[in-house]
Design a protein around this motif. Sequence first.
Motif, PDB file in Angstrom:
ATOM      1  N   SER A  26       0.837  -1.200   0.000  1.00 46.80           N
ATOM      2  CA  SER A  26       0.000   0.000   0.000  1.00 46.80           C
ATOM      3  C   SER A  26       0.871   1.249   0.000  1.00 46.80           C
ATOM      4  O   SER A  26       1.899   1.308   0.673  1.00 46.80           O
ATOM      5  N   ASP A  35      -6.154   4.653   5.609  1.00 48.73           N
ATOM      6  CA  ASP A  35      -6.536   3.840   6.757  1.00 48.73           C
ATOM      7  C   ASP A  35      -5.562   2.682   6.912  1.00 48.73           C
ATOM      8  O   ASP A  35      -5.429   1.844   6.013  1.00 48.73           O
ATOM      9  N   LYS A  37      -5.725   0.296   9.194  1.00 48.20           N
ATOM     10  CA  LYS A  37      -6.322  -0.831   9.916  1.00 48.20           C
ATOM     11  C   LYS A  37      -6.308  -2.132   9.127  1.00 48.20           C
ATOM     12  O   LYS A  37      -6.293  -3.210   9.715  1.00 48.20           O
ATOM     13  N   GLU A  38      -6.322  -2.059   7.819  1.00 48.26           N
ATOM     14  CA  GLU A  38      -6.447  -3.258   6.983  1.00 48.26           C
ATOM     15  C   GLU A  38      -5.129  -3.724   6.375  1.00 48.26           C
ATOM     16  O   GLU A  38      -5.121  -4.627   5.547  1.00 48.26           O
TER      17      GLU A  38
END
Length: 135
Positions: A26, A35, A37-38
């Motif tokens: 990413s 984000d 979190k993932e």
Amino acid sequence: MTTTFLEAKNEFISILSNRMQIENISLAIENVPFDTKEVNEFVRISFNEVSKRRLTNDNGTAIYQNEGIIAIQIFTAVNIGFKRISEIEQIIFEVFENYSNDNLRTLEFNYNNVGIADGWQQKNININFEFDTLI
């Protein structure tokens, strides 16, 4: 030919984005919400304009040397280990080492092991770059 810092920024984002996509890592771009979190790993990129210097003046034209820094932060979750952050660092190095496209080029790299915080390992890489413009 690169004539502005925005063009340089967009070129560097494009080449890094393409490589991160191939590697399934990413990419977080400065000032764009992201984000965490993932994901277990990600790279954040931002830019700093450093200077614009006049080099010469021949026949009514001037050459300016523009310098900047690509600031890259590599984050990996602590549970995937320090080896992975080193692998991502090597990918970044391969992308930007001796990069040159017309008048845009990368220069030296500076590395900083930040350490562990909030479940993330972090390493920072600053890459100096420059491009000349004829005005």
